[in-house]
Design an enzyme around this catalytic site. Structure first.
Site, PDB file in Angstrom:
ATOM      1  N   THR A  46       0.826  -1.206   0.000  1.00  0.00           N
ATOM      2  CA  THR A  46       0.000   0.000   0.000  1.00  0.00           C
ATOM      3  C   THR A  46       0.861   1.257   0.000  1.00  0.00           C
ATOM      4  O   THR A  46       0.604   2.214  -0.741  1.00  0.00           O
ATOM      5  CB  THR A  46      -0.912   0.022   1.241  1.00  0.00           C
ATOM      6  OG1 THR A  46      -1.670  -1.186   1.282  1.00  0.00           O
ATOM      7  CG2 THR A  46      -1.855   1.202   1.199  1.00  0.00           C
ATOM      8  N   THR A  47       1.911   1.252   0.821  1.00  0.00           N
ATOM      9  CA  THR A  47       2.797   2.409   0.924  1.00  0.00           C
ATOM     10  C   THR A  47       3.540   2.662  -0.382  1.00  0.00           C
ATOM     11  O   THR A  47       3.941   3.791  -0.662  1.00  0.00           O
ATOM     12  CB  THR A  47       3.777   2.213   2.084  1.00  0.00           C
ATOM     13  OG1 THR A  47       3.028   1.960   3.281  1.00  0.00           O
ATOM     14  CG2 THR A  47       4.661   3.421   2.309  1.00  0.00           C
ATOM     15  N   TYR A 109     -13.120  -4.269  -0.768  1.00  0.00           N
ATOM     16  CA  TYR A 109     -14.310  -3.756  -1.455  1.00  0.00           C
ATOM     17  C   TYR A 109     -15.427  -4.786  -1.544  1.00  0.00           C
ATOM     18  O   TYR A 109     -16.576  -4.486  -1.259  1.00  0.00           O
ATOM     19  CB  TYR A 109     -13.962  -3.214  -2.858  1.00  0.00           C
ATOM     20  CG  TYR A 109     -15.132  -2.528  -3.550  1.00  0.00           C
ATOM     21  CD1 TYR A 109     -15.512  -1.253  -3.152  1.00  0.00           C
ATOM     22  CD2 TYR A 109     -15.841  -3.152  -4.559  1.00  0.00           C
ATOM     23  CE1 TYR A 109     -16.589  -0.627  -3.753  1.00  0.00           C
ATOM     24  CE2 TYR A 109     -16.920  -2.540  -5.166  1.00  0.00           C
ATOM     25  CZ  TYR A 109     -17.285  -1.272  -4.761  1.00  0.00           C
ATOM     26  OH  TYR A 109     -18.361  -0.651  -5.347  1.00  0.00           O
ATOM     27  N   TYR A 135      -2.244 -10.450   4.930  1.00  0.00           N
ATOM     28  CA  TYR A 135      -2.281  -9.026   5.307  1.00  0.00           C
ATOM     29  C   TYR A 135      -3.716  -8.648   5.619  1.00  0.00           C
ATOM     30  O   TYR A 135      -4.568  -8.603   4.736  1.00  0.00           O
ATOM     31  CB  TYR A 135      -1.715  -8.188   4.160  1.00  0.00           C
ATOM     32  CG  TYR A 135      -1.655  -6.689   4.396  1.00  0.00           C
ATOM     33  CD1 TYR A 135      -1.741  -6.131   5.663  1.00  0.00           C
ATOM     34  CD2 TYR A 135      -1.487  -5.821   3.321  1.00  0.00           C
ATOM     35  CE1 TYR A 135      -1.679  -4.762   5.861  1.00  0.00           C
ATOM     36  CE2 TYR A 135      -1.413  -4.452   3.492  1.00  0.00           C
ATOM     37  CZ  TYR A 135      -1.504  -3.922   4.767  1.00  0.00           C
ATOM     38  OH  TYR A 135      -1.441  -2.566   4.955  1.00  0.00           O
ATOM     39  N   ARG A 140      -8.758  -0.483   5.317  1.00  0.00           N
ATOM     40  CA  ARG A 140      -8.681  -0.313   3.863  1.00  0.00           C
ATOM     41  C   ARG A 140      -9.556  -1.311   3.109  1.00  0.00           C
ATOM     42  O   ARG A 140      -9.975  -1.037   1.986  1.00  0.00           O
ATOM     43  CB  ARG A 140      -7.231  -0.444   3.391  1.00  0.00           C
ATOM     44  CG  ARG A 140      -6.353   0.725   3.814  1.00  0.00           C
ATOM     45  CD  ARG A 140      -4.960   0.622   3.223  1.00  0.00           C
ATOM     46  NE  ARG A 140      -4.114   1.758   3.608  1.00  0.00           N
ATOM     47  CZ  ARG A 140      -4.041   2.901   2.955  1.00  0.00           C
ATOM     48  NH1 ARG A 140      -4.775   3.093   1.872  1.00  0.00           N
ATOM     49  NH2 ARG A 140      -3.245   3.867   3.367  1.00  0.00           N
ATOM     50  N   LYS A 164       0.479 -10.186   8.622  1.00  0.00           N
ATOM     51  CA  LYS A 164       0.668  -8.777   8.949  1.00  0.00           C
ATOM     52  C   LYS A 164      -0.695  -8.283   9.407  1.00  0.00           C
ATOM     53  O   LYS A 164      -1.616  -8.108   8.614  1.00  0.00           O
ATOM     54  CB  LYS A 164       1.161  -7.984   7.743  1.00  0.00           C
ATOM     55  CG  LYS A 164       1.275  -6.484   8.022  1.00  0.00           C
ATOM     56  CD  LYS A 164       1.613  -5.698   6.766  1.00  0.00           C
ATOM     57  CE  LYS A 164       1.657  -4.201   7.052  1.00  0.00           C
ATOM     58  NZ  LYS A 164       1.892  -3.395   5.825  1.00  0.00           N
ATOM     59  N   ILE A 206       5.993  -4.949   9.849  1.00  0.00           N
ATOM     60  CA  ILE A 206       6.206  -4.392   8.513  1.00  0.00           C
ATOM     61  C   ILE A 206       5.804  -2.927   8.633  1.00  0.00           C
ATOM     62  O   ILE A 206       4.637  -2.603   8.783  1.00  0.00           O
ATOM     63  CB  ILE A 206       5.413  -5.129   7.431  1.00  0.00           C
ATOM     64  CG1 ILE A 206       5.932  -6.573   7.316  1.00  0.00           C
ATOM     65  CG2 ILE A 206       5.541  -4.405   6.091  1.00  0.00           C
ATOM     66  CD1 ILE A 206       5.187  -7.416   6.300  1.00  0.00           C
TER      67      ILE A 206
END
Length: 294
Positions: A46-47, A109, A135, A140, A164, A206
């Site tokens: 994402t980052t 989503y 993850y 999100r 994560k 992370i």
């Protein structure tokens, strides 16, 4: 899976003013982290603004980072999504020769049930030739992967080796740590909770802020894993303000403002993200000065 313990960093994707990838800045960032104690690197999370990076650019990023890294640190690659078939196709078409593991986000989503999340990752596990880090980031994805689902996957899929966890939910961390198999890793995805997770039995983090302050952050996590709470919290308290600042607007605009102030990268992000505001940039520069970084 000791290669995924300690501090992994979710690398940004630096951009030039024309929003092409800034490979010079990326090289500086990778070398800076290798030189200052980061344990492994995470590509295209994402980052790294993975949702606005094209498939061709992603291949370029992998090849470039693998070349610069030259086997010095383990590499983890983000491959995930809410279309299971597309994720499987990407895995099948990816060269993993320089990659040690994948980081795969819970489907976003679509808001699947827990059974849907389980079947999604079970299908991915069946075609993935390297270890998988799950993850979970409910903020999100709009759905939470429960500890029961995570641990069911850990039990049923030999190549699912870690999670994560980024729900900012202390109880969920503790439930995972209480019930996980001995060889399954719980990694913090919340920089502000990472030390507490390490002290409670987690295997590391992370991190976002870690790539800007790798020496301090990775030492904090090492102390936490070793159970040296006082020494670790001395570092944690110093880093609390900057850690809060980078998430006050959006990620990765905040961390890019830090890296810009450190003259490693610049501020550019791709829409729909926008650069950090002048107010945030000023507050970040002030905090870096307090930390002796400017």
């Amino acid at each position: 899976m000791t290669k995924f313990t300690g501090t992994g960093v979710a690398l940004i994707t630096p951009f030039n003013a024309d929003l092409s990838i800034d490979f010079d800045a990326l090289e500086r960032l990778v070398e800076y982290n290798i030189a200052n104690g980061t344990d492994y690197l995470v590509i295209s999370g994402t980052t790294g603004e993975s949702v606005t990076v094209t498939p061709e650019e992603k291949k370029e990023l992998i090849a470039f980072i693998a070349k610069i890294n030259n086997g010095r640190l383990p590499l983890v690659l983000g491959i995930g999504g809410n279309n299971t078939a597309n994720v499987i196709n990407e895995i099948k078409s990816t060269d993993f020769s320089a990659i040690d593991g994948i980081l795969s986000v819970s489907p976003y989503y679509s808001k699947p049930t827990q059974e849907g999340i389980y079947q999604h990752f079970k299908a991915i596990s069946a075609v993935t030739p390297i270890p998988i880090i799950l993850y979970n980031v409910p903020g999100r994805t709009s759905s939470n992967m429960s500890p029961e689902t995570t641990l069911r996957l850990a039990k049923d899929c030999d190549n699912i080796v870690a999670v994560k966890e980024a729900g900012n939910n202390v109880h969920q961390y503790l439930e995972l740590l209480r019930t996980k198999p001995n060889d399954f890793l719980v990694l913090s995805g919340d920089d502000d909770l990472a030390l507490g997770v390490a002290l409670a039995g987690g295997s590391g983090v992370i991190s976002v802020i870690g790539q800007a302050l790798p020496k301090e952050f990775s030492e904090m996590i090492r102390l936490g894993i070793a159970g040296k709470a006082k020494e670790a919290y001395d570092i944690h308290f110093k880093l609390m303000p900057i850690t809060g600042l980078i998430f006050s607007e959006n990620n990765p605009s905040g961390i890019k403002a830090v890296l810009s102030a450190l003259e490693i990268s610049n501020l550019h992000v791709r829409l729909p993200l926008v650069e950090a505001t002048d107010n945030l940039k000023a507050r970040i520069k002030s905090e870096l000065k307090t930390l002796g970084k400017s």
